[in-house]
Scaffold this motif. Sequence first.
Motif, PDB file in Angstrom:
ATOM      1  N   THR A 190      76.437 121.164  10.423  1.00  0.00           N
ATOM      2  CA  THR A 190      76.978 121.919  11.671  1.00  0.00           C
ATOM      3  C   THR A 190      76.719 121.495  12.820  1.00  0.00           C
ATOM      4  O   THR A 190      75.783 121.647  13.669  1.00  0.00           O
ATOM      5  N   ALA A 191      77.537 120.052  13.329  1.00  0.00           N
ATOM      6  CA  ALA A 191      77.030 119.581  14.433  1.00  0.00           C
ATOM      7  C   ALA A 191      77.003 120.147  15.871  1.00  0.00           C
ATOM      8  O   ALA A 191      76.101 119.968  16.747  1.00  0.00           O
ATOM      9  N   GLY A 192      77.819 121.235  15.897  1.00  0.00           N
ATOM     10  CA  GLY A 192      78.081 121.914  17.459  1.00  0.00           C
ATOM     11  C   GLY A 192      78.016 120.556  18.449  1.00  0.00           C
ATOM     12  O   GLY A 192      78.800 119.888  18.500  1.00  0.00           O
ATOM     13  N   PHE A 193      77.198 120.678  19.661  1.00  0.00           N
ATOM     14  CA  PHE A 193      77.335 119.752  20.516  1.00  0.00           C
ATOM     15  C   PHE A 193      76.442 118.349  20.246  1.00  0.00           C
ATOM     16  O   PHE A 193      75.985 117.525  21.167  1.00  0.00           O
ATOM     17  N   CYS A 194      75.976 118.043  18.861  1.00  0.00           N
ATOM     18  CA  CYS A 194      75.401 117.166  18.511  1.00  0.00           C
ATOM     19  C   CYS A 194      74.068 116.805  19.294  1.00  0.00           C
ATOM     20  O   CYS A 194      73.512 115.603  19.059  1.00  0.00           O
ATOM     21  N   VAL A 195      73.229 117.617  19.825  1.00  0.00           N
ATOM     22  CA  VAL A 195      72.122 117.414  20.442  1.00  0.00           C
ATOM     23  C   VAL A 195      70.841 117.086  19.441  1.00  0.00           C
ATOM     24  O   VAL A 195      70.382 116.025  19.276  1.00  0.00           O
ATOM     25  N   ASP A 196      70.873 118.004  18.324  1.00  0.00           N
ATOM     26  CA  ASP A 196      69.964 118.034  17.338  1.00  0.00           C
ATOM     27  C   ASP A 196      70.184 116.608  16.356  1.00  0.00           C
ATOM     28  O   ASP A 196      69.213 115.912  16.297  1.00  0.00           O
ATOM     29  N   ALA A 197      71.497 116.216  16.174  1.00  0.00           N
ATOM     30  CA  ALA A 197      71.816 114.980  15.512  1.00  0.00           C
ATOM     31  C   ALA A 197      71.421 113.669  16.238  1.00  0.00           C
ATOM     32  O   ALA A 197      70.907 112.880  15.848  1.00  0.00           O
ATOM     33  N   THR A 198      71.483 113.696  17.627  1.00  0.00           N
ATOM     34  CA  THR A 198      70.960 112.662  18.544  1.00  0.00           C
ATOM     35  C   THR A 198      69.685 112.582  18.524  1.00  0.00           C
ATOM     36  O   THR A 198      69.288 111.471  18.657  1.00  0.00           O
ATOM     37  N   ILE A 199      68.958 113.481  18.527  1.00  0.00           N
ATOM     38  CA  ILE A 199      67.408 113.254  18.353  1.00  0.00           C
ATOM     39  C   ILE A 199      66.999 112.726  17.201  1.00  0.00           C
ATOM     40  O   ILE A 199      66.203 112.137  17.212  1.00  0.00           O
ATOM     41  N   VAL A 223      74.947 111.593   9.899  1.00  0.00           N
ATOM     42  CA  VAL A 223      76.238 111.881   9.917  1.00  0.00           C
ATOM     43  C   VAL A 223      76.327 113.484  10.323  1.00  0.00           C
ATOM     44  O   VAL A 223      75.789 114.389   9.810  1.00  0.00           O
ATOM     45  N   ALA A 224      77.304 113.479  11.409  1.00  0.00           N
ATOM     46  CA  ALA A 224      77.506 115.020  11.931  1.00  0.00           C
ATOM     47  C   ALA A 224      78.855 115.497  11.614  1.00  0.00           C
ATOM     48  O   ALA A 224      79.794 114.525  11.949  1.00  0.00           O
ATOM     49  N   CYS A 225      78.896 116.508  11.047  1.00  0.00           N
ATOM     50  CA  CYS A 225      80.237 117.243  10.782  1.00  0.00           C
ATOM     51  C   CYS A 225      80.570 118.301  11.519  1.00  0.00           C
ATOM     52  O   CYS A 225      79.900 119.191  11.702  1.00  0.00           O
ATOM     53  N   GLU A 226      81.823 118.203  12.457  1.00  0.00           N
ATOM     54  CA  GLU A 226      82.270 119.306  13.283  1.00  0.00           C
ATOM     55  C   GLU A 226      83.550 119.776  12.878  1.00  0.00           C
ATOM     56  O   GLU A 226      84.480 119.024  12.947  1.00  0.00           O
ATOM     57  N   ALA A 227      83.664 121.092  12.433  1.00  0.00           N
ATOM     58  CA  ALA A 227      85.189 121.482  12.047  1.00  0.00           C
ATOM     59  C   ALA A 227      86.012 122.024  13.345  1.00  0.00           C
ATOM     60  O   ALA A 227      87.092 121.850  12.970  1.00  0.00           O
ATOM     61  N   SER A 228      85.372 122.286  14.205  1.00  0.00           N
ATOM     62  CA  SER A 228      86.409 122.866  15.434  1.00  0.00           C
ATOM     63  C   SER A 228      86.774 121.754  16.091  1.00  0.00           C
ATOM     64  O   SER A 228      86.108 120.815  16.688  1.00  0.00           O
ATOM     65  N   PRO A 229      88.275 121.597  16.242  1.00  0.00           N
ATOM     66  CA  PRO A 229      88.631 120.529  17.079  1.00  0.00           C
ATOM     67  C   PRO A 229      88.330 120.493  18.627  1.00  0.00           C
ATOM     68  O   PRO A 229      88.172 119.262  18.880  1.00  0.00           O
ATOM     69  N   PHE A 230      88.223 121.758  19.179  1.00  0.00           N
ATOM     70  CA  PHE A 230      87.720 121.601  20.438  1.00  0.00           C
ATOM     71  C   PHE A 230      86.493 121.116  20.610  1.00  0.00           C
ATOM     72  O   PHE A 230      86.337 120.035  21.633  1.00  0.00           O
TER      73      PHE A 230
END
Length: 188
Positions: A94-103, A112-119
């Motif tokens: 649940t990537a969201g704005f990818c802050v956790d994945a970036t850390i 690997v970050a997956c985000e379903a929302s196109p926006f």
Amino acid sequence: VLDGDDPERMTQLAERLGLPLTRNGISAESEIQIRYLHGCLQALCLGGDGRPHLVECDLMASSVQQRRARRGRDLLVKAVQGRQKEPLQILDATAGFCVDATILAAMGHRVVACEASPFVYELVKDGLVRARQQGLTLLPELYHQNVIEWLQANRSLTPDVIYIDPMFQPSGKKALPDKQMQLLRQVA
């Protein structure tokens, strides 16, 4: 999609998202609008207070940089990494704005970050591009895909950790969540 200061990119983005291109501000029939302005993709949305809010994915923001600086003491890193010294394969479902994945990527892990929302995907993709341009190299790989579909398409890759950050229901308290969380709730 609002017409910003980069008409060509805006036209391409509108086509990718299947949305009309407009020059107007937020209206009652459109809760979220996006635009490129000063080289940055931004979402303009109505906040819980009814006022327009500007949201962008800024992985170079001071709050993110502070977390990167103290990443060894970050509770998320401790929970995911444990006592492991070797780099892990981490799937942020649940990537969201990818802050956790970036850390987590800053710790040397392959994320690997997956985000379903196109926006949200478009906002984060733009944020990652700008972060690379500003010198960040340890960043997650971003996919515009539901995590189940990504796992099915990548059966040969086995993550050591699958990270799921739940989006909690509004608590009923008077204080509104930050602008990014308000946008995520609108598009989820």
